[in-house]
Design an enzyme around this catalytic site. Structure first.
Site, PDB file in Angstrom:
ATOM      1  CG  ASP A   4      39.860 -54.378 -15.037  1.00  0.00           C
ATOM      2  OD1 ASP A   4      40.610 -55.279 -15.459  1.00  0.00           O
ATOM      3  OD2 ASP A   4      39.267 -53.576 -15.797  1.00  0.00           O
ATOM      4  CB  SER A   5      39.451 -48.996 -15.633  1.00  0.00           C
ATOM      5  OG  SER A   5      39.682 -49.746 -16.794  1.00  0.00           O
TER       6      SER A   5
ATOM      7  CB  ALA B  68      45.939 -49.016 -13.309  1.00  0.00           C
TER       8      ALA B  68
ATOM      9  NE  ARG C 131      45.873 -67.250 -15.029  1.00  0.00           N
ATOM     10  CZ  ARG C 131      45.316 -66.680 -16.105  1.00  0.00           C
ATOM     11  NH1 ARG C 131      45.113 -65.370 -16.153  1.00  0.00           N
ATOM     12  NH2 ARG C 131      44.941 -67.402 -17.132  1.00  0.00           N
TER      13      ARG C 131
ATOM     14  CG  PHE D 296      46.056 -53.461 -15.568  1.00  0.00           C
ATOM     15  CD1 PHE D 296      45.496 -52.420 -16.299  1.00  0.00           C
ATOM     16  CD2 PHE D 296      47.256 -53.230 -14.890  1.00  0.00           C
ATOM     17  CE1 PHE D 296      46.122 -51.179 -16.362  1.00  0.00           C
ATOM     18  CE2 PHE D 296      47.877 -51.988 -14.946  1.00  0.00           C
ATOM     19  CZ  PHE D 296      47.320 -50.963 -15.679  1.00  0.00           C
TER      20      PHE D 296
ATOM     21  CG  ASP E  66      48.598 -59.018 -17.472  1.00  0.00           C
ATOM     22  OD1 ASP E  66      49.297 -58.723 -18.460  1.00  0.00           O
ATOM     23  OD2 ASP E  66      47.763 -59.951 -17.495  1.00  0.00           O
TER      24      ASP E  66
ATOM     25  CB  CYS F 282      50.140 -58.593 -23.790  1.00  0.00           C
ATOM     26  SG  CYS F 282      48.881 -57.334 -23.596  1.00  0.00           S
TER      27      CYS F 282
HETATM   28  N1  SAH Z   1      45.612 -59.864 -15.906  1.00  0.00           N
HETATM   29  C1  SAH Z   1      44.460 -60.316 -16.635  1.00  0.00           C
HETATM   30  C2  SAH Z   1      44.369 -59.753 -18.028  1.00  0.00           C
HETATM   31  C3  SAH Z   1      44.393 -58.252 -18.112  1.00  0.00           C
HETATM   32  S1  SAH Z   1      43.627 -57.618 -19.529  1.00  0.00           S
HETATM   33  C4  SAH Z   1      44.415 -61.837 -16.665  1.00  0.00           C
HETATM   34  O1  SAH Z   1      45.306 -62.500 -16.123  1.00  0.00           O
HETATM   35  O2  SAH Z   1      43.487 -62.365 -17.222  1.00  0.00           O
HETATM   36  C5  SAH Z   1      43.691 -55.915 -19.242  1.00  0.00           C
HETATM   37  C6  SAH Z   1      42.638 -55.368 -18.291  1.00  0.00           C
HETATM   38  O3  SAH Z   1      43.003 -54.012 -18.021  1.00  0.00           O
HETATM   39  C7  SAH Z   1      41.216 -55.295 -18.829  1.00  0.00           C
HETATM   40  O4  SAH Z   1      40.369 -56.026 -17.985  1.00  0.00           O
HETATM   41  C8  SAH Z   1      40.846 -53.798 -18.823  1.00  0.00           C
HETATM   42  O5  SAH Z   1      39.515 -53.554 -18.406  1.00  0.00           O
HETATM   43  C9  SAH Z   1      41.811 -53.251 -17.823  1.00  0.00           C
HETATM   44  N2  SAH Z   1      42.185 -51.835 -17.982  1.00  0.00           N
HETATM   45  C10 SAH Z   1      42.412 -51.161 -19.127  1.00  0.00           C
HETATM   46  N3  SAH Z   1      42.806 -49.894 -18.858  1.00  0.00           N
HETATM   47  C11 SAH Z   1      42.841 -49.776 -17.511  1.00  0.00           C
HETATM   48  C12 SAH Z   1      43.185 -48.721 -16.613  1.00  0.00           C
HETATM   49  N4  SAH Z   1      43.595 -47.541 -17.067  1.00  0.00           N
HETATM   50  N5  SAH Z   1      43.122 -48.958 -15.295  1.00  0.00           N
HETATM   51  C13 SAH Z   1      42.721 -50.170 -14.814  1.00  0.00           C
HETATM   52  N6  SAH Z   1      42.380 -51.193 -15.621  1.00  0.00           N
HETATM   53  C14 SAH Z   1      42.438 -51.016 -16.943  1.00  0.00           C
END
Ligand code: SAH
Length: 394
Positions: A250-251, A280, A212, A228, A298, A338
Site C-alpha cells: 500500500d502506498s 502499486a 476475501r 492496495f 483492489d 469500486c
Molecule cells: N483491499 C482493501 C481496500 C483497499 S482501499 C481491503 O480489502 O480493505 C485502497 C487502498 O489503496 C488504500 O489503502 C490506499 O492507501 C491505497 N492506495 C491508493 N493509491 C495507491 C497507489 N498508487 N499505490 C498503492 N496503494 C495505493
C-alpha cells in the site's frame, strides 16, 4: 406533520412511481417558498397527487425520497427503517458466530438514501451524505442504540468528508452516543483492528467480506500479492487459507502498519508475511515474472465522477496489464473496481484490453460484486458499485 411542497413537471413522476429514490432538479416545476437545504419536503405530481416525502438538497439530485405515496415520516420513522434493515441482516445470516462487522444501512438499498451505517461489534459508525440525514443524526443515533438485539452502545458520527462542502454544515467527527470501547471486530472468525477515527470511510471495507472468503479458498500453497492492502483483509484470509507467502503493498505507511498489526493479531510471529509501503505501479514494475501466482488488485475508486471515466478505464487497463505480464502460467488474479461511475461492462472491457495487450490466455472464473449487506434497490441500479473478476491466467 405538515410539509412544504415540491411540485414536479408533468410526466416527471414516472420514475418515483417506480420507486426510484431520487428527484433530479430538472424535474421540478415549483418549490414552496421557504424550503431550505436539508428540509423534509412532500413531493407531488403536476396535479398535486402525493408521491412521498424526502430530503431536499441543492444540486442535481434535489430530493432523496424516504417514503412513497401518502406516507409521511412521523414519530419512530428511523426506528422502523433501522428495524427493517436489521431484520434483513439477521434473516440472511450476515451477522453470525464469528462475524460482528457488517453494513447495517446501505443508503438507497435500505430505503434511507444519504445514510451509511457500518457496525463493528458494539460500535456503529454513521456517515451522512445529505444535509437531511445530518439534521436527523441525533434521532438516528438514538434509534441505533434502541435497536432490539443489535447490541449497539456507541455511535460514532463521521461525516466531515461526506457532506456537500457548499452546505457549510461544519459537521464534527465524534461520538454522538457512548465512547471508545475497543477497536477489534470479527469477520468470519478473523480479528481486525478497525480505525474509524483515522481510517478511510468508516474504517474497514466490509464490502469485500465474501470476496476475501473466496481468496482464502484459492490461497493454499500460493505466493500471494495483495496490492492496495489497506487493513490487510485479503492478506489475513490468504494466510488462513494456507498461502506459502503473502506480500501486502500500500502506498500509505499507516495502512502498512495496520496490515502488520492485523496479521500479528491473527497469526502472531508468522514469518509468511511481509508488507511494503510503495506505489502499486512502481512495485509491480520491480517484481520478477513468476514471483507471485495469486494477485489481488483492489485499488481506490479511479473514477470519482463521470468526467473521470476515460482516464479511469485507462488506469484499470494499465494496472491489470502490469500485473498480468508478470504472472506465471496457471496464476489467479482477483481484480476489482469500486468506482460507482464505471459499469461492469466498462470494467470488463478494460480488463479484456489488458489481457489482449499482454497476449495472455485469460479465462473468467468468477464475476464478483458487493455482498448481501450492501443490497441494491432494483429500481435504483446506481446502487451497484463493486465489480470484480477472478481470472485464470495462462
Ligand atoms: N483491499 C482493501 C481496500 C483497499 S482501499 C481491503 O480489502 O480493505 C485502497 C487502498 O489503496 C488504500 O489503502 C490506499 O492507501 C491505497 N492506495 C491508493 N493509491 C495507491 C497507489 N498508487 N499505490 C498503492 N496503494 C495505493
Amino acid at each position: 406533520m405538515e410539509y412544504k411542497t415540491i411540485r414536479l413537471r408533468r410526466g416527471k413522476e414516472e420514475s418515483l412511481r417506480r420507486f426510484h429514490p431520487w428527484v433530479f432538479s430538472g424535474a421540478i416545476d415549483s418549490i414552496d417558498s421557504g424550503v431550505e437545504e436539508g428540509d423534509t419536503v412532500r413531493v407531488v405530481d403536476a396535479d398535486g397527487n402525493p408521491l412521498g416525502v424526502g430530503h431536499y438538497q441543492i444540486g442535481s439530485i434535489a430530493v432523496r425520497m424516504l417514503t412513497a405515496g401518502q406516507e409521511g415520516i412521523g414519530e419512530g420513522f428511523y426506528n422502523r427503517r433501522l428495524e427493517q434493515a436489521w431484520q434483513m441482516r439477521r434473516a440472511i445470516g450476515v451477522v453470525r458466530e464469528g462475524t460482528d462487522a457488517f453494513r447495517l444501512v446501505h443508503g438507497e438499498g435500505d430505503f434511507l438514501p444519504g445514510l451509511i451505517v457500518d457496525v463493528y461489534g458494539p460500535t456503529a459508525v454513521m456517515q451522512a451524505h445529505s444535509p437531511g440525514m445530518h439534521f436527523a443524526r441525533n434521532e438516528i443515533a438514538r434509534a441505533l442504540v434502541d435497536l432490539p438485539g443489535a447490541g449497539i452502545s456507541n455511535v460514532y458520527y463521521k461525516s466531515e468528508t461526506t457532506l456537500p462542502y457548499k452546505a457549510e454544515l461544519d459537521p464534527q467527527n465524534d461520538y454522538i452516543i457512548g465512547s471508545y470501547s475497543g477497536d477489534v471486530a470479527m469477520e468470519n472468525g478473523l480479528k481486525f483492528h478497525v480505525d474509524w477515527l483515522r481510517g478511510q470511510k468508516t474504517g474497514f471495507f466490509v464490502d469485500q467480506r465474501d470476496n476475501r472468503s473466496l481468496l482464502e479458498r484459492y490461497s493454499a500453497g500460493r505466493r500471494v500479492l495483495n496490492m492496495f492492502c489497506y487493513t490487510g483483509g485479503f492478506s489475513v484470509y490468504a494466510l488462513r487459507g494456507g498461502a506459502e507467502h503473502v506480500t501486502s503493498v500500500d502506498s500509505s505507511a499507516k495502512a502498512v502498519s495496520l496490515t502488520e498489526a492485523n496479521v500479528e493479531l491473527n497469526f502472531p510471529g508468522d514469518s509468511r508475511h511481509d508488507a511494503v509501503a510503495e506505489d502499486a505501479f512502481k512495485f509491480l514494475s520491480g517484481i520478477t515474472p513468476g514471483d507471485y501466482d495469486l494477485v489481488v488488485l483492489d485499488p481506490p475508486a479511479f473514477a470519482k465522477h463521470r468526467s473521470a471515466i476515460r482516464n479511469a478505464l485507462r488506469g484499470y487497463q494499465k494496472l491489470n496489464a502490469r500485473a498480468m505480464e508478470r504472472m506465471p502460467q496457471g496464476s489467479i488474479l482477483f481484480t476489482f473496481s469500486c468506482s460507482q461511475a464505471i459499469t461492469k461492462e466498462q470494467f470488463r472491457l478494460a480488463v479484456f484490453s489488458a489481457a489482449a495487450q499482454t497476449g495472455r490466455r485469460v479465462r473468467i472464473l468468477h464475476q464478483l460484486t458487493q455482498p448481501a449487506d450492501h443490497p441494491v434497490n432494483i429500481y435504483h441500479p446506481e446502487g451497484e458499485y463493486l465489480k470484480g473478476l477472478i481470472l485464470y491466467i495462462e
